[in-house]
Design an enzyme around this catalytic site. Sequence first.
Site, PDB file in Angstrom:
ATOM      1  N   HIS A  80       0.828  -1.180   0.019  1.00 38.78           N
ATOM      2  CA  HIS A  80      -0.167   0.136  -0.011  1.00 38.78           C
ATOM      3  C   HIS A  80       0.850   1.337  -0.146  1.00 38.78           C
ATOM      4  O   HIS A  80       0.296   2.466  -0.224  1.00 38.78           O
ATOM      5  CB  HIS A  80      -0.909   0.020   1.377  1.00 38.78           C
ATOM      6  CG  HIS A  80      -1.961  -0.881   1.368  1.00 38.78           C
ATOM      7  ND1 HIS A  80      -2.803  -1.263   0.267  1.00 38.78           N
ATOM      8  CD2 HIS A  80      -2.242  -1.988   2.092  1.00 38.78           C
ATOM      9  CE1 HIS A  80      -3.698  -2.368   0.528  1.00 38.78           C
ATOM     10  NE2 HIS A  80      -3.212  -2.653   1.561  1.00 38.78           N
TER      11      HIS A  80
ATOM     12  N   HIS B 113      -6.111  -7.293  -0.548  1.00 36.72           N
ATOM     13  CA  HIS B 113      -6.457  -5.832  -0.731  1.00 36.72           C
ATOM     14  C   HIS B 113      -5.517  -5.572  -2.166  1.00 36.72           C
ATOM     15  O   HIS B 113      -4.432  -6.115  -2.115  1.00 36.72           O
ATOM     16  CB  HIS B 113      -5.790  -5.115   0.326  1.00 36.72           C
ATOM     17  CG  HIS B 113      -6.348  -5.507   1.781  1.00 36.72           C
ATOM     18  ND1 HIS B 113      -5.808  -6.327   2.712  1.00 36.72           N
ATOM     19  CD2 HIS B 113      -7.659  -5.032   1.980  1.00 36.72           C
ATOM     20  CE1 HIS B 113      -6.800  -6.438   3.714  1.00 36.72           C
ATOM     21  NE2 HIS B 113      -7.896  -5.571   3.434  1.00 36.72           N
TER      22      HIS B 113
ATOM     23  N   ASP C  39      -4.240 -12.538   3.450  1.00 34.53           N
ATOM     24  CA  ASP C  39      -5.817 -12.177   4.099  1.00 34.53           C
ATOM     25  C   ASP C  39      -6.821 -12.364   3.142  1.00 34.53           C
ATOM     26  O   ASP C  39      -7.987 -12.205   3.437  1.00 34.53           O
ATOM     27  CB  ASP C  39      -5.686 -10.739   4.270  1.00 34.53           C
ATOM     28  CG  ASP C  39      -5.006  -9.966   3.364  1.00 34.53           C
ATOM     29  OD1 ASP C  39      -4.673 -10.474   2.337  1.00 34.53           O
ATOM     30  OD2 ASP C  39      -4.728  -8.738   3.479  1.00 34.53           O
TER      31      ASP C  39
HETATM   32 ZN   LIG Z   1      -3.906  -7.145   2.605  1.00 39.49          ZN
END
Ligand SMILES: [Zn+2]
Length: 343
Positions: free
Chosen positions: A122, A160, A245
């Site tokens: 990120h 993500h 995740d």
């Molecule tokens: Zn993640």
Amino acid sequence: MDLLVFDHPSLEAHRSPAKHPERPERVLAARSAVAQLPRRKVDRREAPAVTADEARRAHEAAHVARILGLSEEIQDLDGDTYAGPGSREAALRAAGGAAALGRALARGARRGFALARPPGHHAESDRAMGFCLLNNVAIAARAAIDAGARRVAIVDWDAHHGNGTQEIFYDDPAVLFVSLHQWPLYPGTGAPAEIGVGRGQGRTVNLAMPPGAGRPDYELAFHDVVLPVLEEHGPDVILLSAGYDGHLRDPLAELRLEEPAYHALTHEIVALAERRDAGLGIVLEGGYDLEALEQSLFATLASACGQSVRVPRDARGASEPARRSIDLTRGALAPHWSALAHR
Ligand SMILES: [Zn+2]
């Protein structure tokens, strides 16, 4: 096949606020996955601290200076992205291990793993974000290029979207970025229509997987988009932004991947790397259920160093929402890849 493993004791020293999912125990879970591999297969190295020059190949100078200047003081860098005692050293070692891995792969090592914490995908060129301080995999990719790799591919299967990695390489034709992630979910980027700009157009590939997606959906995405595009890009080095995740038991996302899925997907990437004689480097990203993290990472690493584990076939087909989403990605990218245009 031997596995180079970069690790450092300081990765645990990045302390999290109480109940934060990105916690030091994740490092122990990852180490325990490595410890389950046959000892003769593992070549352990101490992760060096990343140099400012290496970090500046993926980040703006001001952001690198900010991380190098972190004090022991506890600070909140971006909502849920903290730094405190131990964070500076952990961030430098996580990124430095990834850089050393990228370099080793460009120079002929075939398999490796960088135990990276804090995670990286990120972090954008100019800021920390989403638990991430430096973008470890992006630094690894640029280190590989600097060490002689002509083309690099990054496959990111963290639940993500890897917004930071996408942003850093958005106009770079040498680095293919492929992300499979839950949609919608934090950080909100990663739509199929985001395909790169300028000379990088077509070199960003986003597979937006619906909540509930599992192994058959990911296998279809691999078959229809990921593997053909990887093959056509022709990387010398493949990096896996390996977040866990997406596991069924993970508390932060709603995907349904399990250990056999990680084993089978890694096997596809390994087979491609072998066909091309490319190096394959695994860089840890997220994954917040400790047991799922340990076992899924073990499935990936075992597959990467050629241990065959019997993976039962999954006879279920992909879901309709997943098929529609994969088709959107294929449609958006077909003008840029002959491997997709002919399908
Ligand atoms: Zn993640």
